[in-house]
Design an enzyme around this catalytic site. Structure first.
Site, PDB file in Angstrom:
ATOM      1  N   GLN A   1      57.499   4.601   3.494  1.00  0.00           N
ATOM      2  CA  GLN A   1      57.030   3.380   2.814  1.00  0.00           C
ATOM      3  C   GLN A   1      57.071   2.173   3.752  1.00  0.00           C
ATOM      4  OE1 GLN A   1      59.064   5.625   1.453  1.00  0.00           O
ATOM      5  NE2 GLN A   1      58.885   5.738  -0.755  1.00  0.00           N
TER       6      GLN A   1
ATOM      7  N   ARG B   1      54.055   2.806  -6.997  1.00  0.00           N
ATOM      8  CA  ARG B   1      55.499   2.917  -6.770  1.00  0.00           C
ATOM      9  C   ARG B   1      56.119   1.529  -6.630  1.00  0.00           C
ATOM     10  NH1 ARG B   1      55.455   0.688  -2.658  1.00  0.00           N
ATOM     11  NH2 ARG B   1      57.721   0.768  -2.535  1.00  0.00           N
ATOM     12  N   GLY B   2      57.455   1.523  -6.399  1.00  0.00           N
ATOM     13  CA  GLY B   2      58.182   0.251  -6.352  1.00  0.00           C
ATOM     14  C   GLY B   2      58.684  -0.060  -7.756  1.00  0.00           C
ATOM     15  N   ALA B   3      59.966  -0.420  -7.863  1.00  0.00           N
ATOM     16  CA  ALA B   3      60.609  -0.531  -9.181  1.00  0.00           C
ATOM     17  C   ALA B   3      59.836  -1.414 -10.173  1.00  0.00           C
ATOM     18  CB  ALA B   3      62.052  -1.004  -9.001  1.00  0.00           C
TER      19      ALA B   3
ATOM     20  N   ASN C   1      69.001   1.787  -4.072  1.00  0.00           N
ATOM     21  CA  ASN C   1      67.734   1.445  -3.411  1.00  0.00           C
ATOM     22  C   ASN C   1      67.331   2.643  -2.552  1.00  0.00           C
ATOM     23  OD1 ASN C   1      65.594  -0.468  -2.883  1.00  0.00           O
ATOM     24  ND2 ASN C   1      66.410  -0.640  -0.818  1.00  0.00           N
TER      25      ASN C   1
ATOM     26  N   ARG D   1      60.234   8.944 -13.411  1.00  0.00           N
ATOM     27  CA  ARG D   1      61.159   8.633 -12.313  1.00  0.00           C
ATOM     28  C   ARG D   1      62.432   8.044 -12.931  1.00  0.00           C
ATOM     29  NH1 ARG D   1      58.982   5.966  -7.023  1.00  0.00           N
ATOM     30  NH2 ARG D   1      60.631   7.296  -6.183  1.00  0.00           N
TER      31      ARG D   1
ATOM     32  N   ASP E   1      66.456  -0.800  -6.886  1.00  0.00           N
ATOM     33  CA  ASP E   1      65.865  -0.054  -8.004  1.00  0.00           C
ATOM     34  C   ASP E   1      66.715  -0.137  -9.259  1.00  0.00           C
ATOM     35  OD1 ASP E   1      64.694   1.291  -5.440  1.00  0.00           O
ATOM     36  OD2 ASP E   1      63.361   1.764  -7.117  1.00  0.00           O
TER      37      ASP E   1
HETATM   38  O1  MRU Z   1      60.343   5.519  -4.036  1.00  0.00           O
HETATM   39  P1  MRU Z   1      59.787   4.128  -4.037  1.00  0.00           P
HETATM   40  O2  MRU Z   1      58.781   3.900  -2.966  1.00  0.00           O
HETATM   41  O3  MRU Z   1      59.292   3.710  -5.400  1.00  0.00           O
HETATM   42  O4  MRU Z   1      61.049   3.224  -3.702  1.00  0.00           O
HETATM   43  C1  MRU Z   1      60.935   1.836  -3.692  1.00  0.00           C
HETATM   44  C2  MRU Z   1      62.165   1.130  -3.293  1.00  0.00           C
HETATM   45  O5  MRU Z   1      63.201   1.727  -3.070  1.00  0.00           O
HETATM   46  C3  MRU Z   1      62.120  -0.362  -3.247  1.00  0.00           C
HETATM   47  O6  MRU Z   1      62.984  -0.856  -2.283  1.00  0.00           O
HETATM   48  C4  MRU Z   1      62.551  -0.893  -4.611  1.00  0.00           C
HETATM   49  O7  MRU Z   1      61.843  -0.274  -5.628  1.00  0.00           O
HETATM   50  C5  MRU Z   1      62.381  -2.359  -4.706  1.00  0.00           C
HETATM   51  S1  MRU Z   1      60.677  -2.820  -4.911  1.00  0.00           S
HETATM   52  C6  MRU Z   1      60.624  -4.489  -5.120  1.00  0.00           C
END
Ligand code: MRU
Length: 346
Positions: free
Chosen positions: A193, A44-46, A244, A86, A234
């Protein structure tokens, strides 16, 4: 420290669902597996889901047609499938489309060569993200006082990117530079998270930190315990509106009320200039059971109660003090500063 590894044509990832309890590494063997890993937030994470999707294509292409025309048909189909895992983080579509375009530019070459190009470009995207994280940290560090009390939300570190992180990367640099910071970590309901991942990263990196429930943030601001808030993103629209993790908007509103600077840190791959304002950003709705039965462990709410569970919210640009990017710090009005950054010759 990394969460995804591609080596000798093998793709492995740290399954983040089990953190912080267990460090479980899995091997991704197929397109379907890669899709599921993204959808279920094992990865996960953008920025990281973009990188991981590219590597999934590297694995999947072994099963694509060896006929050039059909190869591109299979590639486009797989790319569409991965992008649908996603919808909010634009990095996923950005990275997958970059692979498709690169492959297309080699259309006249044998399929074997195109496959090699896809692997090379995926590794390049990964390496670039590492560099972008470093640049974000170098640009953001000037905003951190030597004893800053920082609040952050969700996870933006090495579990979310191809490098040290975006917002968290700045905090890691502050500690390396000898600054005496403390990081308040929002637990980040419903998937935690912050509690599970950011707290784990900070402990590993020896960053002084304190975990707080999401509900505590406003009260910390009221007590003047927070100097600065830094979060990730995101997707950032052309006017600076930023999607985000759900709960980010609450922080921005509270920060505005308490006159606390509120920063977003993100690489250039998180900007989506095709979207003029935040209302057009698609927000992922997730399974109600994430709220009704946290971690699948206990029934926190009646089994069939209706639930609204958006994974993200959108913070309007006018609540964001500045946006820290790999190319510099963008100031409002964002319509202009973002256009200057991406379209300097306009
Ligand atoms: O649903 P997730 O855990 O993928 O969400 C992640 C976030 O919202 C982070 O803040 C975002 O992706 C930035 S990661 C550098």
């Amino acid at each position: 420290m990394e969460a995804v590894r591609y080596k000798n044509r093998k793709l492995r990832y740290l399954d983040q669902r089990f953190l912080p309890g267990k460090e479980v590494w899995r091997r991704c063997l197929s397109l379907g597996h890669g899709y599921k890993a993204i959808k279920e937030l094992r990865v996960r994470g953008a920025p990281l889901i973009g990188i991981f999707a590219c590597y999934t294509l590297c694995i999947a292409q072994d099963h694509f047609s060896s006929n050039s025309q059909n190869f591109f048909h299979d590639l486009d189909k797989a790319a569409r499938y991965l992008k649908s895992a996603r919808p909010t983080a634009v990095n996923l579509a950005w990275a997958v489309d970059r692979i498709r375009e690169k492959a297309r530019s080699y259309e006249q070459h044998p399929v074997k060569k195109i496959k090699e190009i896809i692997i090379k470009e995926s590794e390049q995207i990964h390496a670039e993200d590492n560099l972008l994280c470093r640049k974000i940290a170098e640009n953001g560090i000037s905003l951190i006082k030597k004893d800053a009390q920082i609040l952050t939300h969700c996870n933006t570190g090495f579990l979310a990117t191809g490098g040290d992180g975006t917002a968290l990367g700045i905090m890691y640099k502050a500690v390396r530079d000898g600054k005496n910071i403390n990081v308040y970590i929002d637990e980040t309901r419903p998937l935690l998270q912050g509690a599970r991942l950011t707290a784990w990263e900070c402990m590993k990196k020896k960053v002084p930190c304190m975990l707080v429930t999401d509900n505590t943030a406003a009260s910390l601001m009221q007590k003047k315990l927070i100097d600065i808030i830094i979060v990730g993103a995101d997707r950032i629209a052309a006017n600076g509106d930023t999607a985000n993790k759900i709960g980010t908007y609450n922080l921005a509103v509270c920060a505005h009320y308490h006159r606390i600077p509120f920063y977003v840190a993100a690489p250039s791959s998180t900007f989506d200039l095709s979207i003029t304002e935040g209302t057009a950003i698609p927000v992922e709705q997730r399974n109600p059971d994430e709220v009704r039965k946290p971690g699948g462990l206990y029934q926190a709410a009646p089994a069939h109660v209706p639930v609204c569970n958006p994974a993200f919210d959108v913070t309007p640009g006018n609540l964001i003090t500045a946006i820290i990017t790999d190319k510099g710090i963008l100031q409002p009005p964002y319509g202009e500063s973002i256009a200057d950054m991406f379209l300097p010759d306009r």
